[in-house]
Design an enzyme around this catalytic site. Structure first.
Site, PDB file in Angstrom:
ATOM      1  N   ARG A 190       0.861  -1.304  -0.055  1.00 31.93           N
ATOM      2  CA  ARG A 190       0.046   0.050   0.017  1.00 31.93           C
ATOM      3  C   ARG A 190       0.919   1.128   0.054  1.00 31.93           C
ATOM      4  O   ARG A 190       1.555   1.539   1.070  1.00 31.93           O
ATOM      5  CB  ARG A 190      -1.038  -0.101   1.352  1.00 31.93           C
ATOM      6  CG  ARG A 190      -1.727   1.075   1.505  1.00 31.93           C
ATOM      7  CD  ARG A 190      -2.485   1.140   2.577  1.00 31.93           C
ATOM      8  NE  ARG A 190      -3.481   0.072   2.546  1.00 31.93           N
ATOM      9  CZ  ARG A 190      -3.771  -0.510   3.749  1.00 31.93           C
ATOM     10  NH1 ARG A 190      -3.549   0.146   5.183  1.00 31.93           N
ATOM     11  NH2 ARG A 190      -4.322  -1.674   3.959  1.00 31.93           N
TER      12      ARG A 190
ATOM     13  N   HIS B  64       1.658  -2.125   5.549  1.00 36.43           N
ATOM     14  CA  HIS B  64       1.695  -2.302   4.269  1.00 36.43           C
ATOM     15  C   HIS B  64       2.518  -1.558   3.431  1.00 36.43           C
ATOM     16  O   HIS B  64       3.233  -2.207   2.227  1.00 36.43           O
ATOM     17  CB  HIS B  64       0.067  -1.979   3.615  1.00 36.43           C
ATOM     18  CG  HIS B  64      -0.832  -3.025   4.281  1.00 36.43           C
ATOM     19  ND1 HIS B  64      -1.106  -4.414   3.419  1.00 36.43           N
ATOM     20  CD2 HIS B  64      -1.621  -3.169   5.339  1.00 36.43           C
ATOM     21  CE1 HIS B  64      -2.005  -4.984   4.127  1.00 36.43           C
ATOM     22  NE2 HIS B  64      -2.295  -4.155   5.267  1.00 36.43           N
TER      23      HIS B  64
ATOM     24  N   ASP C 220      -3.319  -8.528   3.552  1.00 34.93           N
ATOM     25  CA  ASP C 220      -4.455  -8.595   4.004  1.00 34.93           C
ATOM     26  C   ASP C 220      -5.288  -9.739   3.100  1.00 34.93           C
ATOM     27  O   ASP C 220      -5.402  -9.681   2.024  1.00 34.93           O
ATOM     28  CB  ASP C 220      -5.434  -7.500   3.862  1.00 34.93           C
ATOM     29  CG  ASP C 220      -4.932  -6.162   4.902  1.00 34.93           C
ATOM     30  OD1 ASP C 220      -4.355  -6.747   5.814  1.00 34.93           O
ATOM     31  OD2 ASP C 220      -5.442  -5.107   4.345  1.00 34.93           O
TER      32      ASP C 220
ATOM     33  N   GLU D  66      -7.231  -7.585  13.641  1.00 33.60           N
ATOM     34  CA  GLU D  66      -7.789  -7.761  12.360  1.00 33.60           C
ATOM     35  C   GLU D  66      -7.360  -9.216  12.003  1.00 33.60           C
ATOM     36  O   GLU D  66      -6.442  -9.710  11.527  1.00 33.60           O
ATOM     37  CB  GLU D  66      -7.123  -6.949  11.190  1.00 33.60           C
ATOM     38  CG  GLU D  66      -7.377  -5.198  11.440  1.00 33.60           C
ATOM     39  CD  GLU D  66      -7.022  -4.485  10.613  1.00 33.60           C
ATOM     40  OE1 GLU D  66      -7.363  -3.178  10.735  1.00 33.60           O
ATOM     41  OE2 GLU D  66      -5.900  -4.872   9.914  1.00 33.60           O
TER      42      GLU D  66
ATOM     43  N   HIS E 298      -5.058  -9.711   8.870  1.00 34.34           N
ATOM     44  CA  HIS E 298      -3.959  -8.880   8.545  1.00 34.34           C
ATOM     45  C   HIS E 298      -2.835  -9.810   9.229  1.00 34.34           C
ATOM     46  O   HIS E 298      -2.719 -10.136  10.211  1.00 34.34           O
ATOM     47  CB  HIS E 298      -4.109  -7.485   9.137  1.00 34.34           C
ATOM     48  CG  HIS E 298      -2.943  -6.478   9.375  1.00 34.34           C
ATOM     49  ND1 HIS E 298      -3.018  -5.272   8.801  1.00 34.34           N
ATOM     50  CD2 HIS E 298      -1.682  -6.733   9.733  1.00 34.34           C
ATOM     51  CE1 HIS E 298      -1.836  -4.654   9.005  1.00 34.34           C
ATOM     52  NE2 HIS E 298      -1.010  -5.527   9.446  1.00 34.34           N
TER      53      HIS E 298
END
Length: 262
Positions: A102, A147, A154, A236, A239
Protein backbone atom coordinates in the site's frame (compact mmCIF):
# COMPACT_ATOMS: atom_id res chain seq x y z
CA UNK A 1 19.89 29.55 19.44
CA UNK A 2 22.60 27.96 21.61
CA UNK A 3 20.01 25.88 23.53
CA UNK A 4 18.54 24.56 20.24
CA UNK A 5 22.03 23.66 18.94
CA UNK A 6 22.83 21.75 22.13
CA UNK A 7 19.52 19.90 21.88
CA UNK A 8 20.27 18.95 18.27
CA UNK A 9 23.72 17.65 19.19
CA UNK A 10 22.40 15.53 22.05
CA UNK A 11 19.61 14.14 19.86
CA UNK A 12 22.17 13.13 17.25
CA UNK A 13 24.26 11.38 19.92
CA UNK A 14 21.23 9.46 21.24
CA UNK A 15 20.32 8.35 17.72
CA UNK A 16 23.86 7.14 17.10
CA UNK A 17 23.97 5.03 20.25
CA UNK A 18 20.53 3.59 19.54
CA UNK A 19 18.62 5.12 22.47
CA UNK A 20 16.34 7.12 20.17
CA UNK A 21 15.01 6.01 16.80
CA UNK A 22 14.00 8.30 13.96
CA UNK A 23 11.29 6.98 11.61
CA UNK A 24 12.37 6.67 8.01
CA UNK A 25 10.25 8.95 5.79
CA UNK A 26 8.32 7.44 2.92
CA UNK A 27 10.43 6.89 -0.18
CA UNK A 28 8.49 8.42 -3.08
CA UNK A 29 9.18 7.01 -6.54
CA UNK A 30 7.37 5.64 -9.54
CA UNK A 31 9.35 2.38 -9.49
CA UNK A 32 9.72 -0.20 -6.78
CA UNK A 33 13.22 -0.88 -5.48
CA UNK A 34 14.87 -4.21 -6.30
CA UNK A 35 13.27 -6.95 -4.25
CA UNK A 36 9.61 -6.25 -5.02
CA UNK A 37 7.58 -8.58 -7.24
CA UNK A 38 4.06 -9.07 -8.56
CA UNK A 39 2.44 -11.93 -6.64
CA UNK A 40 1.05 -13.42 -9.88
CA UNK A 41 4.61 -14.00 -11.06
CA UNK A 42 5.38 -16.01 -7.93
CA UNK A 43 2.09 -17.85 -7.40
CA UNK A 44 -0.72 -17.35 -9.93
CA UNK A 45 -2.98 -19.75 -8.01
CA UNK A 46 -3.61 -17.22 -5.22
CA UNK A 47 -6.82 -15.32 -5.86
CA UNK A 48 -6.78 -11.53 -5.89
CA UNK A 49 -9.56 -9.08 -5.08
CA UNK A 50 -7.75 -5.79 -4.53
CA UNK A 51 -10.50 -3.80 -2.87
CA UNK A 52 -8.80 -0.38 -2.83
CA UNK A 53 -8.52 -0.33 -6.62
CA UNK A 54 -12.32 -0.40 -6.90
CA UNK A 55 -15.47 0.92 -5.26
CA UNK A 56 -16.21 -1.73 -2.61
CA UNK A 57 -14.15 -0.43 0.29
CA UNK A 58 -14.69 1.83 3.28
CA UNK A 59 -14.12 5.06 1.30
CA UNK A 60 -16.39 3.97 -1.56
CA UNK A 61 -14.02 4.82 -4.42
CA UNK A 62 -10.62 3.88 -5.84
CA UNK A 63 -7.89 4.89 -3.42
CA UNK A 64 -5.04 7.10 -4.57
CA UNK A 65 -2.04 5.11 -5.76
CA UNK A 66 -3.95 1.99 -6.83
CA UNK A 67 -3.58 2.16 -10.61
CA UNK A 68 -4.29 -1.55 -11.13
CA UNK A 69 -6.00 -4.27 -9.07
CA UNK A 70 -2.82 -6.23 -8.50
CA UNK A 71 -0.81 -7.49 -5.52
CA UNK A 72 2.78 -6.31 -5.13
CA UNK A 73 4.99 -7.62 -2.32
CA UNK A 74 8.61 -8.05 -1.37
CA UNK A 75 9.98 -11.23 -2.89
CA UNK A 76 10.42 -12.75 0.58
CA UNK A 77 6.77 -12.13 1.47
CA UNK A 78 5.53 -13.49 -1.88
CA UNK A 79 7.58 -16.67 -1.50
CA UNK A 80 6.34 -17.15 2.05
CA UNK A 81 2.77 -16.63 0.89
CA UNK A 82 3.32 -19.34 -1.71
CA UNK A 83 4.23 -21.73 1.12
CA UNK A 84 1.02 -20.91 2.98
CA UNK A 85 -0.93 -21.45 -0.24
CA UNK A 86 0.59 -24.90 -0.73
CA UNK A 87 -0.54 -25.91 2.74
CA UNK A 88 -4.09 -24.74 2.11
CA UNK A 89 -4.35 -26.27 -1.35
CA UNK A 90 -3.68 -29.68 0.20
CA UNK A 91 -6.68 -29.06 2.48
CA UNK A 92 -8.99 -28.04 -0.37
CA UNK A 93 -8.73 -24.26 0.03
CA UNK A 94 -7.02 -21.29 -1.59
CA UNK A 95 -5.87 -17.91 -0.34
CA UNK A 96 -7.47 -14.72 -1.62
CA UNK A 97 -5.71 -11.39 -1.06
CA UNK A 98 -7.55 -8.10 -0.54
CA UNK A 99 -4.54 -5.81 -0.16
CA UNK A 100 -0.76 -6.15 -0.35
CA UNK A 101 1.73 -3.30 -0.77
CA UNK A 102 0.00 0.00 0.00
CA UNK A 103 1.78 3.18 -1.10
CA UNK A 104 2.15 6.02 1.37
CA UNK A 105 0.04 8.20 -0.93
CA UNK A 106 -2.86 5.77 -0.31
CA UNK A 107 -2.34 6.02 3.45
CA UNK A 108 -2.40 9.81 3.12
CA UNK A 109 -5.65 9.46 1.18
CA UNK A 110 -7.16 7.48 4.08
CA UNK A 111 -6.04 10.15 6.55
CA UNK A 112 -7.57 12.95 4.45
CA UNK A 113 -10.79 10.96 4.06
CA UNK A 114 -11.04 10.38 7.81
CA UNK A 115 -10.99 14.13 8.38
CA UNK A 116 -13.89 14.72 5.96
CA UNK A 117 -16.67 14.18 8.48
CA UNK A 118 -19.52 14.30 5.96
CA UNK A 119 -18.15 11.55 3.69
CA UNK A 120 -19.90 8.60 5.30
CA UNK A 121 -21.26 6.82 2.23
CA UNK A 122 -19.97 3.36 3.27
CA UNK A 123 -20.57 3.61 7.01
CA UNK A 124 -23.53 1.20 7.05
CA UNK A 125 -21.28 -1.67 5.95
CA UNK A 126 -17.76 -1.03 7.20
CA UNK A 127 -18.14 0.93 10.47
CA UNK A 128 -21.85 0.90 11.42
CA UNK A 129 -21.23 1.16 15.17
CA UNK A 130 -18.13 3.38 15.16
CA UNK A 131 -18.25 7.15 14.81
CA UNK A 132 -15.95 8.26 12.01
CA UNK A 133 -14.27 10.74 14.36
CA UNK A 134 -12.96 7.78 16.42
CA UNK A 135 -11.31 5.85 13.60
CA UNK A 136 -7.90 7.33 14.53
CA UNK A 137 -8.39 7.00 18.28
CA UNK A 138 -9.49 3.37 18.03
CA UNK A 139 -6.52 2.40 15.86
CA UNK A 140 -8.38 1.61 12.64
CA UNK A 141 -6.53 4.28 10.62
CA UNK A 142 -2.97 5.51 11.18
CA UNK A 143 -0.61 7.86 9.38
CA UNK A 144 1.84 5.02 8.75
CA UNK A 145 0.96 1.48 7.66
CA UNK A 146 3.00 -1.71 7.70
CA UNK A 147 1.59 -2.36 4.24
CA UNK A 148 3.84 0.43 2.92
CA UNK A 149 6.90 -1.65 3.85
CA UNK A 150 5.82 -4.31 1.35
CA UNK A 151 5.61 -7.43 3.53
CA UNK A 152 2.12 -7.10 4.99
CA UNK A 153 -0.95 -8.63 3.39
CA UNK A 154 -4.70 -8.66 4.02
CA UNK A 155 -6.28 -11.95 2.98
CA UNK A 156 -8.84 -14.69 3.52
CA UNK A 157 -9.51 -18.34 2.67
CA UNK A 158 -11.78 -19.62 -0.11
CA UNK A 159 -13.00 -23.20 -0.46
CA UNK A 160 -12.23 -25.07 -3.69
CA UNK A 161 -13.70 -25.12 -6.25
CA UNK A 162 -14.07 -21.35 -6.10
CA UNK A 163 -17.65 -20.14 -6.38
CA UNK A 164 -18.37 -17.09 -8.55
CA UNK A 165 -18.76 -13.86 -6.63
CA UNK A 166 -21.13 -11.16 -7.77
CA UNK A 167 -19.68 -7.67 -8.12
CA UNK A 168 -20.52 -4.83 -5.79
CA UNK A 169 -23.12 -2.50 -7.29
CA UNK A 170 -22.66 1.18 -6.33
CA UNK A 171 -25.72 2.44 -4.53
CA UNK A 172 -26.93 -0.98 -3.42
CA UNK A 173 -28.27 -1.32 0.10
CA UNK A 174 -25.39 -1.82 2.51
CA UNK A 175 -25.45 -4.45 5.24
CA UNK A 176 -23.33 -4.43 8.41
CA UNK A 177 -19.99 -6.21 7.94
CA UNK A 178 -20.69 -8.30 11.05
CA UNK A 179 -24.12 -9.50 9.91
CA UNK A 180 -24.51 -13.28 9.48
CA UNK A 181 -23.47 -14.97 6.25
CA UNK A 182 -26.31 -14.58 3.80
CA UNK A 183 -27.08 -11.10 5.08
CA UNK A 184 -23.77 -9.26 4.69
CA UNK A 185 -22.10 -8.72 1.31
CA UNK A 186 -21.72 -12.16 -0.36
CA UNK A 187 -17.95 -12.65 -0.38
CA UNK A 188 -17.06 -16.09 -1.76
CA UNK A 189 -14.65 -16.74 1.11
CA UNK A 190 -15.40 -19.11 3.97
CA UNK A 191 -17.24 -17.59 6.91
CA UNK A 192 -14.78 -15.52 8.94
CA UNK A 193 -17.40 -13.98 11.22
CA UNK A 194 -17.13 -10.53 9.60
CA UNK A 195 -16.32 -9.12 6.22
CA UNK A 196 -12.93 -7.65 5.31
CA UNK A 197 -12.10 -4.19 6.75
CA UNK A 198 -14.85 -4.46 9.34
CA UNK A 199 -14.14 -1.67 11.83
CA UNK A 200 -15.59 -3.55 14.77
CA UNK A 201 -14.27 -5.54 17.72
CA UNK A 202 -15.91 -8.66 16.25
CA UNK A 203 -13.12 -8.59 13.66
CA UNK A 204 -10.52 -9.22 16.40
CA UNK A 205 -8.94 -12.56 15.56
CA UNK A 206 -9.86 -14.22 18.85
CA UNK A 207 -13.17 -12.47 19.51
CA UNK A 208 -15.36 -15.03 21.32
CA UNK A 209 -18.65 -13.83 19.85
CA UNK A 210 -18.12 -15.28 16.37
CA UNK A 211 -19.46 -18.73 15.55
CA UNK A 212 -17.50 -21.94 16.00
CA UNK A 213 -17.24 -22.21 12.22
CA UNK A 214 -15.77 -18.72 11.93
CA UNK A 215 -13.27 -19.44 14.73
CA UNK A 216 -12.21 -22.63 12.95
CA UNK A 217 -11.75 -20.77 9.67
CA UNK A 218 -9.74 -18.00 11.31
CA UNK A 219 -7.53 -20.63 12.91
CA UNK A 220 -7.05 -22.38 9.56
CA UNK A 221 -5.79 -19.13 8.05
CA UNK A 222 -3.59 -18.35 11.04
CA UNK A 223 -2.04 -21.84 11.08
CA UNK A 224 -1.11 -21.64 7.42
CA UNK A 225 0.26 -18.11 7.67
CA UNK A 226 2.24 -18.70 10.87
CA UNK A 227 3.76 -21.87 9.44
CA UNK A 228 5.01 -19.74 6.51
CA UNK A 229 6.57 -17.10 8.77
CA UNK A 230 3.82 -14.49 9.17
CA UNK A 231 2.43 -12.89 12.33
CA UNK A 232 -1.19 -11.87 12.77
CA UNK A 233 -2.33 -8.42 13.90
CA UNK A 234 -4.79 -9.48 16.63
CA UNK A 235 -7.30 -6.69 15.96
CA UNK A 236 -7.84 -7.83 12.36
CA UNK A 237 -8.27 -11.49 11.43
CA UNK A 238 -7.18 -10.74 7.82
CA UNK A 239 -3.93 -8.85 8.55
CA UNK A 240 -0.52 -10.60 8.50
CA UNK A 241 3.08 -9.38 8.39
CA UNK A 242 6.19 -11.38 7.52
CA UNK A 243 8.22 -11.79 10.71
CA UNK A 244 11.58 -11.25 9.00
CA UNK A 245 10.48 -8.49 6.65
CA UNK A 246 13.36 -7.06 4.57
CA UNK A 247 12.39 -3.37 4.98
CA UNK A 248 11.27 -3.07 8.62
CA UNK A 249 11.87 0.69 8.83
CA UNK A 250 11.21 1.94 5.28
CA UNK A 251 7.86 3.10 3.91
CA UNK A 252 7.56 3.20 0.12
CA UNK A 253 5.38 5.33 -2.13
CA UNK A 254 5.41 3.87 -5.66
CA UNK A 255 2.02 3.19 -7.35
CA UNK A 256 0.33 -0.20 -7.37
CA UNK A 257 0.80 -1.34 -10.96
CA UNK A 258 2.83 -4.12 -12.56
CA UNK A 259 4.92 -1.45 -14.27
CA UNK A 260 6.35 -0.55 -10.87
CA UNK A 261 8.17 -3.89 -10.58
CA UNK A 262 9.41 -4.23 -14.18
Amino acid sequence: MKRRSEHTVWLAVLVLVGLVSVPTPAVADEKAPPGFVALRDVDPTIRQEIRYAGLHNFVGRPVRGYQEPTCLLTRQAALALREAQRMLLRQGYTLKVYDCFRPQRAVNDFVAWAKRVRDDRMKAEFYPEVDKSRLFEDGYIAEKSGHSRGSTVDLTVVRLPVRPQRPYVPGERLRPCFAPVGERFPDNSVDMGTGFDCFDTRAHTDDPRVSATARENRQRLRAAMESAGFTNYPLEWWHYTLRDEPFPDTYFDFPVTRRSVR
